[in-house]
Write a protein that holds these residues in place. Structure first.
Motif, PDB file in Angstrom:
ATOM      1  N   SER A 188       6.877   6.653  -2.590  1.00  9.41           N
ATOM      2  CA  SER A 188       7.195   5.318  -2.065  1.00  9.41           C
ATOM      3  C   SER A 188       8.194   5.450  -0.919  1.00  9.41           C
ATOM      4  O   SER A 188       8.271   4.590  -0.037  1.00  9.41           O
ATOM      5  CB  SER A 188       7.743   4.415  -3.174  1.00  9.41           C
ATOM      6  OG  SER A 188       8.999   4.878  -3.600  1.00  9.41           O
ATOM      7  N   SER A 204      -3.016   1.435   7.645  1.00  9.58           N
ATOM      8  CA  SER A 204      -3.542   2.288   6.564  1.00  9.58           C
ATOM      9  C   SER A 204      -3.468   3.767   6.955  1.00  9.58           C
ATOM     10  O   SER A 204      -3.085   4.621   6.148  1.00  9.58           O
ATOM     11  CB  SER A 204      -4.994   1.938   6.235  1.00  9.58           C
ATOM     12  OG  SER A 204      -5.115   0.562   6.068  1.00  9.58           O
ATOM     13  N   ILE A 242       6.195   5.575   2.127  1.00 13.42           N
ATOM     14  CA  ILE A 242       5.441   4.343   2.418  1.00 13.42           C
ATOM     15  C   ILE A 242       6.343   3.237   2.990  1.00 13.42           C
ATOM     16  O   ILE A 242       5.947   2.515   3.911  1.00 13.42           O
ATOM     17  CB  ILE A 242       4.752   3.849   1.106  1.00 13.42           C
ATOM     18  CG1 ILE A 242       3.696   4.879   0.666  1.00 13.42           C
ATOM     19  CG2 ILE A 242       4.129   2.462   1.288  1.00 13.42           C
ATOM     20  CD1 ILE A 242       3.141   4.646  -0.737  1.00 13.42           C
ATOM     21  N   ILE A 262       0.155   4.957   6.684  1.00 15.49           N
ATOM     22  CA  ILE A 262       0.617   5.149   5.293  1.00 15.49           C
ATOM     23  C   ILE A 262       0.093   6.503   4.785  1.00 15.49           C
ATOM     24  O   ILE A 262       0.854   7.301   4.207  1.00 15.49           O
ATOM     25  CB  ILE A 262       0.100   4.007   4.380  1.00 15.49           C
ATOM     26  CG1 ILE A 262       0.718   2.668   4.764  1.00 15.49           C
ATOM     27  CG2 ILE A 262       0.317   4.352   2.895  1.00 15.49           C
ATOM     28  CD1 ILE A 262       2.062   2.363   4.161  1.00 15.49           C
ATOM     29  N   ALA A 297       6.770   3.082  13.152  1.00 17.95           N
ATOM     30  CA  ALA A 297       5.888   2.109  12.494  1.00 17.95           C
ATOM     31  C   ALA A 297       5.787   0.830  13.332  1.00 17.95           C
ATOM     32  O   ALA A 297       4.695   0.292  13.554  1.00 17.95           O
ATOM     33  CB  ALA A 297       6.412   1.790  11.102  1.00 17.95           C
ATOM     34  N   ILE A 332       7.037   2.510   6.764  1.00 23.06           N
ATOM     35  CA  ILE A 332       5.829   2.018   7.458  1.00 23.06           C
ATOM     36  C   ILE A 332       5.598   0.549   7.080  1.00 23.06           C
ATOM     37  O   ILE A 332       5.292  -0.293   7.927  1.00 23.06           O
ATOM     38  CB  ILE A 332       4.577   2.863   7.068  1.00 23.06           C
ATOM     39  CG1 ILE A 332       4.892   4.365   7.041  1.00 23.06           C
ATOM     40  CG2 ILE A 332       3.404   2.537   7.988  1.00 23.06           C
ATOM     41  CD1 ILE A 332       5.518   4.932   8.274  1.00 23.06           C
ATOM     42  N   TRP A 333       5.785   0.259   5.783  1.00 24.94           N
ATOM     43  CA  TRP A 333       5.599  -1.109   5.295  1.00 24.94           C
ATOM     44  C   TRP A 333       6.611  -2.049   5.965  1.00 24.94           C
ATOM     45  O   TRP A 333       6.238  -3.080   6.534  1.00 24.94           O
ATOM     46  CB  TRP A 333       5.733  -1.131   3.768  1.00 24.94           C
ATOM     47  CG  TRP A 333       6.051  -2.467   3.156  1.00 24.94           C
ATOM     48  CD1 TRP A 333       7.167  -2.774   2.439  1.00 24.94           C
ATOM     49  CD2 TRP A 333       5.265  -3.665   3.197  1.00 24.94           C
ATOM     50  NE1 TRP A 333       7.141  -4.092   2.034  1.00 24.94           N
ATOM     51  CE2 TRP A 333       5.973  -4.659   2.488  1.00 24.94           C
ATOM     52  CE3 TRP A 333       4.048  -4.007   3.779  1.00 24.94           C
ATOM     53  CZ2 TRP A 333       5.501  -5.952   2.330  1.00 24.94           C
ATOM     54  CZ3 TRP A 333       3.575  -5.318   3.627  1.00 24.94           C
ATOM     55  CH2 TRP A 333       4.294  -6.255   2.908  1.00 24.94           C
TER      56      TRP A 333
END
Ligand SMILES: C/C(=C\COP(=O)(O)OP(=O)(O)O)CCC[C@H](C)CCC[C@H](C)CCCC(C)C
Ligand SMILES: O=C(O)C1=CC(=O)c2ccccc2C1=O
Length: 299
Positions: free
Chosen positions: A24, A50, A27, A53, A164, A30-31
């Motif tokens: 996580s 996508s 991730i 990630i 990102a 980027i999120w």
């Protein structure tokens, strides 16, 4: 085989070696970076999101696999039964599996650059990978000097989140940099927590982690200050109109933050008890970053 290895089932050792919850950490920049981009432009490219990630997960897999390879060379992991090198007994194989992950991750980043017709994201991610190598690889091994948390802050905070954000907008944002301070701090907290139970092995191998330098008691106090800092910073940014009010949802992570601080303050000098604090820090990281991103999406 040692007594310890006999008592821990192999599948548990493999899970500990692969450490799924840790991903996580790859991730979230980027999120959150993509969520800030969405908040500012109302556009989100799901294909780029996508690919990014998947690429970030592969790059972090390289970082972790090669960490076990390089640590096998210094002997620091000789008591770490869940080291991938100790589990497979094949350092060379692990080195190449790691490189395969890195190559595949970078292919994803190249695909994003081709979609954008712009190499900027490649440059930023190569810089992150360079920092990741310098953290653990020869001749640098900056993590052994206690510099890992600073590297971690920049790689997962300002650099990772700028990459990102740029992958969605092809431009930069000061607000995104403000958010990246929070993501960078909570990610570094995970690394900081990972040292508490390893003081003995680290000293023996000549690694001067921040906890070796500060001692576990001062380290626990420093942890409390940094953990506590993200919440007023979030509030300040909402007050200044930099963050949407919905980002206060991130405060839902406070119970995990309390649990982390209490657990480390009480057990900082008991390796067996404090060894799980890294995973409480991952929970703080997960909920604070997930909800920060949700806050930007709603805001
Ligand atoms: C492997 C890492 C920590 C483990 O270190 P340590 O040797 O203390 O652990 P063990 O006790 O388990 O052996 C992670 C270190 C992270 C590093 C400081 C920065 C990595 C940068 C990434 C490559 C950047 C990825 C950016 C992303 C957004 C694409
Ligand atoms: O195994 C670990 O201790 C860590 C692995 C990892 O990938 C990571 C990434 C970012 C911050 C901390 C950590 C770890 O602590």
């Amino acid at each position: 085989m040692t007594q310890n290895q006999i008592s821990i089932p192999k599948n548990k050792l493999w899970l500990a070696a692969i450490k799924p919850p840790m991903y996580s950490v790859a991730i979230m920049p980027i999120w959150v970076g993509s969520a800030v981009a969405f908040a500012e432009t109302k556009i989100l490219n799901p294909t780029i999101f996508s690919i990014f990630i998947a690429a970030a997960i592969l790059i972090l897999a390289w970082e972790n696999i090669s960490n076990d390879v390089f640590d096998a060379e210094t002997g620091i992991d000789k008591n770490k039964h869940h080291s991938l090198v100790n589990l497979t007994g094949n350092k060379q194989l692990m080195f190449w599996v790691g490189n395969l992950c890195l190559g595949s991750g970078l292919l994803g980043i190249i695909a994003i650059a081709l979609l954008q017709q712009d190499p900027t994201v490649i440059g930023i991610i190569l810089l992150c990978c360079g920092l990741g190598y310098m953290y653990q690889g020869p001749p640098f091994r900056l993590g052994y000097q206690g510099l890992g948390e600073i590297i971690c802050f920049f790689a997962f905070g300002p650099l990772g989140m700028s990459a990102a954000y740029y992958s969605q907008t092809q431009t930069w944002s000061i607000n995104n940099l403000a958010v990246s301070v929070i993501v960078g701090i909570v990610t570094s907290l995970v690394l900081f927590c990972s040292h508490f139970h390893q003081v003995k092995d680290d000293i023996a191998a000549g690694k001067r982690s921040p906890i070796v330098r500060l001692g576990t008691k001062t380290g626990a106090k420093v942890l409390v200050w940094f953990t506590a800092s993200i919440y007023p910073f979030n509030l300040l940014c909402v007050g200044l109109g930099i963050f949407p009010v919905w980002t206060l949802l991130s405060w839902v992570s406070l119970p995990f933050a309390f649990k982390l601080c209490r657990h480390v303050l009480e057990n900082h000098n008991q390796p067996d008890k404090v060894s799980n604090c890294k995973f409480i820090a991952v929970a703080v990281h997960f909920w604070s970053c997930l909800l920060l991103g949700v806050g930007f999406m709603l805001g």
